[in-house]
Design a protein around this motif. Structure first.
Motif, PDB file in Angstrom:
ATOM      1  N   VAL A 218       0.834  -1.205   0.000  1.00 38.27           N
ATOM      2  CA  VAL A 218       0.000   0.000   0.000  1.00 38.27           C
ATOM      3  C   VAL A 218       0.862   1.246   0.000  1.00 38.27           C
ATOM      4  O   VAL A 218       0.702   2.156  -0.823  1.00 38.27           O
ATOM      5  CB  VAL A 218      -0.956   0.009   1.211  1.00 38.27           C
ATOM      6  CG1 VAL A 218      -1.653   1.375   1.339  1.00 38.27           C
ATOM      7  CG2 VAL A 218      -1.995  -1.097   1.084  1.00 38.27           C
ATOM      8  N   HIS A 219       1.819   1.307   0.915  1.00 37.80           N
ATOM      9  CA  HIS A 219       2.559   2.545   1.137  1.00 37.80           C
ATOM     10  C   HIS A 219       3.730   2.744   0.184  1.00 37.80           C
ATOM     11  O   HIS A 219       4.114   3.878  -0.098  1.00 37.80           O
ATOM     12  CB  HIS A 219       3.043   2.598   2.596  1.00 37.80           C
ATOM     13  CG  HIS A 219       1.917   2.681   3.578  1.00 37.80           C
ATOM     14  ND1 HIS A 219       1.445   1.585   4.253  1.00 37.80           N
ATOM     15  CD2 HIS A 219       1.147   3.732   3.957  1.00 37.80           C
ATOM     16  CE1 HIS A 219       0.441   1.963   5.032  1.00 37.80           C
ATOM     17  NE2 HIS A 219       0.232   3.245   4.869  1.00 37.80           N
ATOM     18  N   GLU A 220       4.291   1.661  -0.341  1.00 34.53           N
ATOM     19  CA  GLU A 220       5.444   1.826  -1.219  1.00 34.53           C
ATOM     20  C   GLU A 220       5.058   2.379  -2.591  1.00 34.53           C
ATOM     21  O   GLU A 220       5.911   2.838  -3.341  1.00 34.53           O
ATOM     22  CB  GLU A 220       6.197   0.498  -1.384  1.00 34.53           C
ATOM     23  CG  GLU A 220       5.467  -0.545  -2.204  1.00 34.53           C
ATOM     24  CD  GLU A 220       6.311  -1.794  -2.421  1.00 34.53           C
ATOM     25  OE1 GLU A 220       7.544  -1.719  -2.241  1.00 34.53           O
ATOM     26  OE2 GLU A 220       5.733  -2.844  -2.757  1.00 34.53           O
ATOM     27  N   ARG A 221       3.756   2.363  -2.904  1.00 33.70           N
ATOM     28  CA  ARG A 221       3.313   2.854  -4.210  1.00 33.70           C
ATOM     29  C   ARG A 221       3.249   4.383  -4.288  1.00 33.70           C
ATOM     30  O   ARG A 221       3.185   4.943  -5.374  1.00 33.70           O
ATOM     31  CB  ARG A 221       1.946   2.253  -4.561  1.00 33.70           C
ATOM     32  CG  ARG A 221       2.024   0.787  -4.943  1.00 33.70           C
ATOM     33  CD  ARG A 221       0.677   0.239  -5.370  1.00 33.70           C
ATOM     34  NE  ARG A 221      -0.239   0.110  -4.228  1.00 33.70           N
ATOM     35  CZ  ARG A 221      -1.459  -0.432  -4.319  1.00 33.70           C
ATOM     36  NH1 ARG A 221      -1.896  -0.863  -5.474  1.00 33.70           N
ATOM     37  NH2 ARG A 221      -2.230  -0.518  -3.265  1.00 33.70           N
ATOM     38  N   TYR A 222       3.257   5.041  -3.157  1.00 33.31           N
ATOM     39  CA  TYR A 222       3.275   6.504  -3.184  1.00 33.31           C
ATOM     40  C   TYR A 222       4.667   6.984  -3.581  1.00 33.31           C
ATOM     41  O   TYR A 222       5.679   6.392  -3.188  1.00 33.31           O
ATOM     42  CB  TYR A 222       2.926   7.071  -1.802  1.00 33.31           C
ATOM     43  CG  TYR A 222       1.507   6.816  -1.372  1.00 33.31           C
ATOM     44  CD1 TYR A 222       0.457   7.545  -1.907  1.00 33.31           C
ATOM     45  CD2 TYR A 222       1.215   5.848  -0.413  1.00 33.31           C
ATOM     46  CE1 TYR A 222      -0.852   7.317  -1.503  1.00 33.31           C
ATOM     47  CE2 TYR A 222      -0.091   5.613  -0.003  1.00 33.31           C
ATOM     48  CZ  TYR A 222      -1.114   6.356  -0.553  1.00 33.31           C
ATOM     49  OH  TYR A 222      -2.403   6.124  -0.146  1.00 33.31           O
ATOM     50  N   THR A 223       4.738   8.079  -4.339  1.00 32.69           N
ATOM     51  CA  THR A 223       6.027   8.654  -4.725  1.00 32.69           C
ATOM     52  C   THR A 223       6.094  10.111  -4.308  1.00 32.69           C
ATOM     53  O   THR A 223       5.063  10.793  -4.196  1.00 32.69           O
ATOM     54  CB  THR A 223       6.256   8.565  -6.247  1.00 32.69           C
ATOM     55  OG1 THR A 223       5.348   9.463  -6.914  1.00 32.69           O
ATOM     56  CG2 THR A 223       6.047   7.145  -6.764  1.00 32.69           C
ATOM     57  N   CYS A 245       5.741   4.730   4.328  1.00 37.32           N
ATOM     58  CA  CYS A 245       5.998   5.309   3.005  1.00 37.32           C
ATOM     59  C   CYS A 245       7.498   5.535   2.830  1.00 37.32           C
ATOM     60  O   CYS A 245       8.229   5.695   3.811  1.00 37.32           O
ATOM     61  CB  CYS A 245       5.278   6.652   2.871  1.00 37.32           C
ATOM     62  SG  CYS A 245       3.484   6.546   2.852  1.00 37.32           S
ATOM     63  N   PRO A 246       7.987   5.600   1.589  1.00 38.11           N
ATOM     64  CA  PRO A 246       9.402   5.903   1.354  1.00 38.11           C
ATOM     65  C   PRO A 246       9.801   7.223   2.005  1.00 38.11           C
ATOM     66  O   PRO A 246       8.976   8.150   2.120  1.00 38.11           O
ATOM     67  CB  PRO A 246       9.487   5.982  -0.174  1.00 38.11           C
ATOM     68  CG  PRO A 246       8.376   5.112  -0.656  1.00 38.11           C
ATOM     69  CD  PRO A 246       7.259   5.297   0.327  1.00 38.11           C
ATOM     70  N   PRO A 247      11.050   7.336   2.450  1.00 34.14           N
ATOM     71  CA  PRO A 247      11.500   8.549   3.145  1.00 34.14           C
ATOM     72  C   PRO A 247      11.302   9.840   2.363  1.00 34.14           C
ATOM     73  O   PRO A 247      10.999  10.877   2.953  1.00 34.14           O
ATOM     74  CB  PRO A 247      12.996   8.275   3.385  1.00 34.14           C
ATOM     75  CG  PRO A 247      13.086   6.791   3.473  1.00 34.14           C
ATOM     76  CD  PRO A 247      12.089   6.285   2.476  1.00 34.14           C
ATOM     77  N   ASP A 248      11.443   9.802   1.028  1.00 33.69           N
ATOM     78  CA  ASP A 248      11.253  11.042   0.275  1.00 33.69           C
ATOM     79  C   ASP A 248       9.781  11.458   0.253  1.00 33.69           C
ATOM     80  O   ASP A 248       9.472  12.651   0.145  1.00 33.69           O
ATOM     81  CB  ASP A 248      11.822  10.926  -1.145  1.00 33.69           C
ATOM     82  CG  ASP A 248      11.266   9.763  -1.949  1.00 33.69           C
ATOM     83  OD1 ASP A 248      10.537   8.932  -1.372  1.00 33.69           O
ATOM     84  OD2 ASP A 248      11.565   9.682  -3.151  1.00 33.69           O
ATOM     85  N   GLU A 279      -3.669   3.966   3.824  1.00 31.75           N
ATOM     86  CA  GLU A 279      -4.762   3.141   3.324  1.00 31.75           C
ATOM     87  C   GLU A 279      -6.070   3.935   3.305  1.00 31.75           C
ATOM     88  O   GLU A 279      -6.351   4.715   4.203  1.00 31.75           O
ATOM     89  CB  GLU A 279      -4.914   1.911   4.221  1.00 31.75           C
ATOM     90  CG  GLU A 279      -5.323   0.650   3.501  1.00 31.75           C
ATOM     91  CD  GLU A 279      -6.827   0.545   3.272  1.00 31.75           C
ATOM     92  OE1 GLU A 279      -7.248  -0.302   2.476  1.00 31.75           O
ATOM     93  OE2 GLU A 279      -7.584   1.323   3.896  1.00 31.75           O
ATOM     94  N   CYS A 280      -6.866   3.716   2.271  1.00 27.79           N
ATOM     95  CA  CYS A 280      -8.062   4.527   1.998  1.00 27.79           C
ATOM     96  C   CYS A 280      -9.043   4.633   3.160  1.00 27.79           C
ATOM     97  O   CYS A 280      -9.622   5.694   3.394  1.00 27.79           O
ATOM     98  CB  CYS A 280      -8.810   3.962   0.800  1.00 27.79           C
ATOM     99  SG  CYS A 280      -8.060   4.370  -0.782  1.00 27.79           S
ATOM    100  N   SER A 281      -9.284   3.552   3.860  1.00 29.56           N
ATOM    101  CA  SER A 281     -10.354   3.550   4.851  1.00 29.56           C
ATOM    102  C   SER A 281     -10.076   4.454   6.040  1.00 29.56           C
ATOM    103  O   SER A 281     -11.004   4.794   6.783  1.00 29.56           O
ATOM    104  CB  SER A 281     -10.623   2.119   5.333  1.00 29.56           C
ATOM    105  OG  SER A 281     -11.200   1.356   4.299  1.00 29.56           O
ATOM    106  N   ASN A 300      -4.529   4.507  -1.489  1.00 27.92           N
ATOM    107  CA  ASN A 300      -4.375   3.141  -1.967  1.00 27.92           C
ATOM    108  C   ASN A 300      -5.099   2.189  -1.028  1.00 27.92           C
ATOM    109  O   ASN A 300      -5.052   2.366   0.192  1.00 27.92           O
ATOM    110  CB  ASN A 300      -2.896   2.751  -2.040  1.00 27.92           C
ATOM    111  CG  ASN A 300      -2.150   3.529  -3.106  1.00 27.92           C
ATOM    112  OD1 ASN A 300      -2.708   3.865  -4.144  1.00 27.92           O
ATOM    113  ND2 ASN A 300      -0.889   3.832  -2.857  1.00 27.92           N
ATOM    114  N   MET A 301      -5.748   1.186  -1.569  1.00 25.53           N
ATOM    115  CA  MET A 301      -6.455   0.201  -0.761  1.00 25.53           C
ATOM    116  C   MET A 301      -5.576  -1.020  -0.516  1.00 25.53           C
ATOM    117  O   MET A 301      -4.820  -1.429  -1.385  1.00 25.53           O
ATOM    118  CB  MET A 301      -7.753  -0.233  -1.441  1.00 25.53           C
ATOM    119  CG  MET A 301      -8.875   0.764  -1.333  1.00 25.53           C
ATOM    120  SD  MET A 301     -10.441   0.019  -1.853  1.00 25.53           S
ATOM    121  CE  MET A 301     -11.557   1.387  -1.533  1.00 25.53           C
TER     122      MET A 301
END
Length: 350
Positions: A218-223, A245-248, A279-281, A300-301
């Motif tokens: 879920v979290h690794e997909r954010y950029t 999430c990634p540090p950047d 996560e969306c919820s 992201n779900m």
């Protein structure tokens, strides 16, 4: 007893589950907690399940523990206790019911069973796994120990019982920095989330943190570019990121915290607009509580969390299917790591 095969038609033989606007109206107090994000027609569909589950859990002397990533119908409709991984782990040690129904993913149900070996712990879908938990094994922990002799292993609770049993202490995203800082060794091994470890390393610079190469789908997909682009398009939005999430990405955010930390931040700050980078919820579950906050932007779900549905919760309680078991020796070792986390968190006032 072997679990029965999930059968919606079998449920309909025992419960009146037809959509009911009349029942939905009778349960308006429950609906008021989610009416901003759940439409009246959908509530008419959910209400018969919510009513059946709430009646059945009393008959079974059961409690429902629901993670913050559950859908609003579960989070507000049937849960007795809600929270992040740490909050649910602590609550699992305090409940007096005979049965715990874990609305979350499999490692959470394992944790509840580890802490309550004499209780029945049910998960409504055995396939509700976790990409992060699946990224490491006990052999992986042994590999890290061999690479960094003498370094304590701080393992995220998003792991299997076997991995917890191979570790020194567990952590969650809400207490990871404090637990790592409390370790006596200069070098600390963190498993399995590399991004959580990298983000914690910035908060605890006095420690050398080394990590396993795992991540949450879920979290690794954010950029960072996504976040920066969104901020440029809508500069008034408060951006709040989870430390998985990634540090950047975290660096682009206005605030970073665990699921409970995110909730506390939004409740305290009440920004006009907020984007929860998690996560969306999460946003759906607090939307009605905070009508002054406009929750916007991408999310992201988690496909694993969404395997848990009202229908499957009812089936699990009806048939007592989905019982989670942990081998006694593994459970005993894992219990030490989880209890150390709980005890240290209490000692530190977390």
């Amino acid at each position: 007893m072997r679990d029965e095969i999930f059968s919606p038609s079998e449920l309909e033989r025992h419960y009146d589950l037809a959509p009911s606007p009349a029942l939905a109206a009778e349960m308006a107090d429950i609906y008021a907690k989610m009416d901003r994000v759940v439409s009246p027609p959908d509530w008419a569909i959910h209400a018969p399940y919510v009513a059946a589950i709430n009646k059945l859990k009393k008959e079974r002397n059961a409690v429902i523990l629901a993670h913050n990533y559950m859908t609003p119908d579960i989070y507000h409709g049937i849960a007795d206790f809600v929270g992040d991984s740490l909050q649910l782990a602590i609550k699992a040690t305090e409940v007096e019911a005979d049965v715990i129904v874990q609305c979350g993913v499999h490692f959470m149900a394992e944790t509840s069973k580890i802490l309550n070996p004499s209780k029945t712990v049910l998960i409504p879908d055995m396939e509700a796994g976790c990409s992060l938990a699946e990224s490491i094994t006990a052999e992986g922990v042994a590999q890290m120990r061999a690479q960094y002799p003498g370094a304590p292993v701080v393992t995220y609770v998003n792991t299997t019982a076997e991995v917890k049993a191979a570790s020194d202490i567990c952590c969650t995203s809400s207490n990871a920095a404090q637990i790592v800082a409390a370790m006596e060794s200069d070098t600390v091994i963190m498993t399995p989330d590399k991004y959580l470890a990298q983000n914690i390393a910035k908060l605890v610079p006095q420690k050398r943190i080394v990590w396993w190469d795992g991540a949450c789908i879920v979290h690794e997909r954010y950029t960072a570019k996504d976040i920066a682009d969104y901020r440029e398009w809508n500069p008034d939005t408060r951006i709040i990121a989870h430390p998985e999430c990634p540090p950047d990405v975290v660096a682009e955010a206005d605030f970073s915290g665990s699921t409970s930390g995110i909730l506390e931040y939004v409740q305290r700050e009440k920004p006009a607009k907020a984007m929860l980078v998690t996560e969306c919820s999460m946003a759906s579950n607090i939307a009605d509580e905070l009508p002054e906050v406009d929750f916007v932007g991408p999310c992201n779900m988690c496909p694993y969390m969404k395997k848990i549905t009202l229908e499957k919760v009812l089936w699990s309680l009806h048939t007592m299917s989905g019982a989670v078991e942990v081998e006694a020796e593994v459970a005993a070792k894992a219990r030490v790591a989880v209890q150390r986390m709980i005890d240290l968190s209490r000692e530190l006032g977390l």
